[in-house]
Design a protein around this motif. Structure first.
Motif, mmCIF file in Angstrom:
data_model
loop_
_atom_site.group_PDB
_atom_site.id
_atom_site.type_symbol
_atom_site.label_atom_id
_atom_site.label_comp_id
_atom_site.label_asym_id
_atom_site.label_seq_id
_atom_site.Cartn_x
_atom_site.Cartn_y
_atom_site.Cartn_z
ATOM 1 N N GLY A 161 27.025 -5.176 -13.194
ATOM 2 C CA GLY A 161 25.760 -4.482 -12.959
ATOM 3 C C GLY A 161 25.874 -2.972 -13.094
ATOM 4 N N PRO A 162 26.825 -2.332 -12.382
ATOM 5 C CA PRO A 162 26.959 -0.881 -12.519
ATOM 6 C C PRO A 162 27.301 -0.437 -13.937
ATOM 7 C CG PRO A 162 28.100 -1.647 -10.558
ATOM 8 C CD PRO A 162 27.679 -2.865 -11.315
ATOM 9 N N GLN A 163 28.089 -1.258 -14.660
ATOM 10 C CA GLN A 163 28.426 -0.876 -16.019
ATOM 11 C C GLN A 163 27.196 -0.925 -16.923
ATOM 12 O OE1 GLN A 163 30.893 -3.324 -18.728
ATOM 13 N NE2 GLN A 163 32.265 -1.535 -18.796
ATOM 14 N N TRP A 212 24.154 -0.468 -15.980
ATOM 15 C CA TRP A 212 23.377 0.716 -15.590
ATOM 16 C C TRP A 212 23.895 1.946 -16.324
ATOM 17 C CZ3 TRP A 212 25.593 4.986 -13.286
ATOM 18 C CH2 TRP A 212 24.709 6.003 -12.891
ATOM 19 N N SER A 213 25.230 2.105 -16.384
ATOM 20 C CA SER A 213 25.807 3.286 -17.022
ATOM 21 C C SER A 213 25.562 3.274 -18.533
ATOM 22 C CB SER A 213 27.302 3.401 -16.716
ATOM 23 O OG SER A 213 28.051 2.380 -17.358
ATOM 24 N N ARG A 256 22.932 1.968 -20.043
ATOM 25 C CA ARG A 256 21.532 2.332 -20.250
ATOM 26 C C ARG A 256 21.319 3.821 -20.032
ATOM 27 N NH1 ARG A 256 16.286 -0.104 -16.942
ATOM 28 N NH2 ARG A 256 14.696 0.781 -18.298
ATOM 29 N N ARG A 257 21.949 4.380 -19.003
ATOM 30 C CA ARG A 257 21.812 5.798 -18.726
ATOM 31 C C ARG A 257 22.353 6.626 -19.879
ATOM 32 N NH1 ARG A 257 25.073 9.446 -14.372
ATOM 33 N NH2 ARG A 257 26.728 8.758 -15.756
ATOM 34 N N ARG A 285 28.658 4.778 -7.720
ATOM 35 C CA ARG A 285 28.711 3.376 -8.130
ATOM 36 C C ARG A 285 30.149 2.922 -8.375
ATOM 37 N NH1 ARG A 285 23.767 5.240 -9.307
ATOM 38 N NH2 ARG A 285 22.006 3.776 -9.329
#
Length: 249
Positions: free
Chosen positions: A234-236, A238-239, A241-242, A209
């Protein structure tokens, strides 16, 4: 595969041009093998970075003279066009790999070989490596997006000196110009490239990502700051939440 070999360890793919007897000069078959190797790498989820290297102490001496000779016979012939397109396609395939890519450059990177090195995201070079455009020397116009690759790495003046005026540079000069991240002793090139790749290899999902965002933002063409902010949002998220899920387990 016989002239392009690859292996994966610790989340890092190492792709080796394996034709040392001709200093890894690219043939059509070799270019297609390289595309196939990167197709396989992209199909896996356990790879966060890829290192491209040459065997026998040389990176890549450019396009094989047999390919150039056939193209010169009838440049408009369909087969000649397909062969040249195959060479260019291999650079594009490396540049479009889902993982971040590093070129480990020892010996010479000439013409198409220089294009291949510049198609990667980052380069580690030997201090005594030879980076040579080479097209002017043989009376051939550059191809493969040569000027674009040079200028996006090191700017207009460096692209002019190397690509237009045919100036040869060594690894030390390449690093000073920004064509490479680091120049090291020849014996340390590949180990250094693996060391640089190691952090991405530990987290392939995040690495992919980040690589996609980096390329969209850095270009060419580079994006504006506000567009870069939106690309990263968006990718941040996602990170975040992960990370939260990992902390909860």
């Amino acid at each position: 595969m016989t002239e392009v070999r690859w292996e994966i360890s610790d989340g890092i793919a190492v792709v080796t041009l394996a034709a040392p007897e001709r200093r890894n000069a690219l043939t059509v078959e070799m270019a297609r093998e390289m595309e196939a190797a990167f197709d396989e790498i992209d199909a896996r989820d356990d790879v966060g970075a890829a290192v491209v290297r040459g065997s026998g102490g040389s990176f890549c001496a450019g396009a094989h003279l047999g390919v150039l000779g056939e193209a010169a016979r009838d440049p408009l012939d369909d087969d000649a066009q397909r062969d040249i397109d195959a060479l260019y396609g291999s650079f594009l395939r490396v540049g479009r790999c889902r993982t971040a890519t590093i070129a480990a450059v020892r010996g010479a990177a000439v013409g198409a070989g220089l294009n291949l090195a510049l198609a990667t995201d980052l380069r580690i070079v030997a201090r005594d490596a030879r980076l040579i455009s080479g097209f002017l020397r043989i009376g051939v116009h550059p191809g493969g997006g040569h000027f674009t690759l040079l200028s996006r790495a090191a700017g207009r003046d460096a692209a002019a000196a190397v690509g237009l005026f045919g100036h040869e540079i060594d690894g030390e000069r390449a690093a000073a110009l920004g064509l490479a991240w680091q120049a090291v002793d020849d014996a340390d090139v590949e180990a250094t490239a693996l060391q640089v790749a190691a952090r991405l290899g530990k987290d392939p999902a995040l690495a992919r990502r980040m690589t996609a965002s980096f390329r969209r933002e850095a270009g060419p063409p580079a994006t504006s700051w506000d567009v870069g902010l939106e690309i990263e949002r968006g990718p941040q998220m996602w990170s975040f939440r992960r990370r939260a899920k990992a902390s909860a387990t």
